[in-house]
Design an enzyme around this catalytic site. Structure first.
Site, mmCIF file in Angstrom:
data_model
loop_
_atom_site.group_PDB
_atom_site.id
_atom_site.type_symbol
_atom_site.label_atom_id
_atom_site.label_comp_id
_atom_site.label_asym_id
_atom_site.label_seq_id
_atom_site.Cartn_x
_atom_site.Cartn_y
_atom_site.Cartn_z
ATOM 1 N N ASP A 207 -41.811 43.964 94.261
ATOM 2 C CA ASP A 207 -42.201 45.384 94.197
ATOM 3 C C ASP A 207 -41.886 46.058 95.526
ATOM 4 O OD1 ASP A 207 -44.881 45.480 95.965
ATOM 5 O OD2 ASP A 207 -44.827 43.607 94.828
ATOM 6 N N ASP A 209 -44.237 47.609 97.374
ATOM 7 C CA ASP A 209 -45.536 47.876 97.966
ATOM 8 C C ASP A 209 -45.961 49.286 97.519
ATOM 9 O OD1 ASP A 209 -47.514 46.471 99.612
ATOM 10 O OD2 ASP A 209 -47.258 48.125 101.023
#
Length: 287
Positions: A207, A209
Site C-alpha cells: 500500500d 501508507d
C-alpha cells in the site's frame, strides 16, 4: 552456508523443500515464534521461520525477536533473508513491487533490542545494517522473475500495531526521507548483527501508507489481496536466491560474521555468568 528465511505476513511456509521437517528449537531467550522448517532447496541448506507464527499469532511487538535469531544461530544459519510486508512513501515504489532495503530508521520502543546488557555489555556497529554481499545476491537472483525490484531504500520501523496517522506519514516521507514503512525489521536486523549473521531484507509493498492523496487511508482488504500476490512472488525469489547462494560460505566482505570481534566491553572477571551462559550460541565464538 545455511540460508535462513524469516517470513512475514502471508508467508508461512516455503515450497519445494527436500527432506523438509518442522523442528522445535529450544532457546534460553524464550520460545521462538514457531518451530523451524528445515530442509534443502537444491544444494542449499535452508531454515524457514514464520515471524508471526503459523496462523499469525504474534503482533509486531510480541514477536520474540531474540529467541528467533538465537534459534536460527543454533541451527547453523549463516545468512538471513527477511521477507516482510510494508507500505510505500514513494510513488514509483508501487504496491506489488519489492524493495531491497539498505538502511533503517528505528522508531520501535517496546521491544528488547539486544542480547547484551548489565553484566555483559557489548556495542556493535549498525552503520550499515544490511549485508551488501547478500543484498546484491538477492538482487541478481530476482532478474528474470517478472518482479519489479528496487535496489536500495530506507525502511522506517514503527511500533504498531496501528498504521500511521496522516501527519506521521507525511513527516516520515517528506522530512525524514524514508522510502518504506513496516513494523518488524527492527530489532531483527540489530540482533542478527549481534549474532554475527549476514542479514538482508526484502520489503514487499502492499500500500501507499496514508500520505498518498489518491489512495487515502490504508485499506486492509486491499492489503490482504496484494499480500497474496506478493507471497507467491516471494517464494519464487527465495528459491532463486537459494540456488544462487548454494555452496561454501565466504568470509563476509562487510564483516558481518566478525561483528563481535572487539564489541564486548565487560572484563571477563566482571561478567554475569548467567547472561554469559545464555550467549553461548550468539557470542560463543568470542566468549
Amino acid at each position: 552456508m545455511r540460508l535462513g528465511i524469516i517470513g512475514g505476513s502471508g508467508i508461512y511456509e516455503i515450497d519445494g523443500l527436500e527432506d523438509a521437517r518442522w523442528q522445535k528449537v529450544d532457546s534460553p531467550w524464550g520460545n521462538p515464534s514457531d518451530e523451524v522448517l528445515t530442509g534443502r532447496l537444491g544444494d542449499c541448506e535452508m531454515a524457514f521461520l514464520p515471524r508471526h507464527g503459523r496462523g499469525h499469532v504474534h503482533s509486531p511487538t510480541t514477536v520474540p525477536y531474540r529467541a528467533n535469531i538465537d534459534a536460527l544461530k543454533r541451527l547453523g544459519v549463516t545468512d538471513i533473508l527477511s521477507v516482510s510486508a510494508c507500505g510505500s512513501f514513494r510513488e514509483e515504489m508501487a504496491p506489488g513491487d519489492f524493495v531491497l532495503v539498505d538502511q533503517f530508521i528505528d522508531r520501535t520502543f517496546a521491544r528488547e533490542k539486544s542480547f547484551f546488557g548489565t553484566g555483559c555489555v557489548a556495542h556493535v556497529s549498525v552503520a550499515h545494517p544490511i549485508c551488501d554481499r547478500l543484498r546484491q545476491a538477492v538482487g541478481s537472483a530476482s532478474a528474470g522473475l517478472g518482479i519489479t525490484v528496487h535496489d536500495g531504500g530506507t525502511y522506517l520501523a514503527m511500533e504498531g500495531p496501528q498504521f500511521s496517522s496522516l501527519a506521521e506519514s507525511k513527516m516520515y516521507r517528506e522530512v525524514w526521507g524514508a522510502d518504506v514503512i513496516g513494523m518488524t525489521n527492527m530489532p531483527e536486523a540489530k540482533l542478527a548483527r549481534e549474532a554475527e549473521i549476514c542479514y538482508a531484507s526484502v520489503a514487499m509493498i502492499t500500500d501507499y501508507d496514508s500520505w498518498h492523496p489518491d489512495h487515502g487511508s490504508v485499506d486492509i482488504s486491499e492489503i490482504i489481496a496484494t499480500l497474496k500476490g506478493n507471497a507467491e512472488k516471494a517464494r519464487r525469489l527465495v528459491a532463486a536466491t537459494a540456488r544462487a547462494l548454494a555452496g561454501a560460505h565466504p568470509d563476509c566482505p562487510n564483516g558481518c560474521d566478525r561483528a563481535l570481534e572487539f564489541a564486548i566491553m565487560t572484563a571477563p572477571d566482571k561478567r554475569d555468568q548467567a547472561l554469559e551462559a545464555k550467549l553461548d550460541a550468539v557470542a560463543g565464538r568470542v566468549l
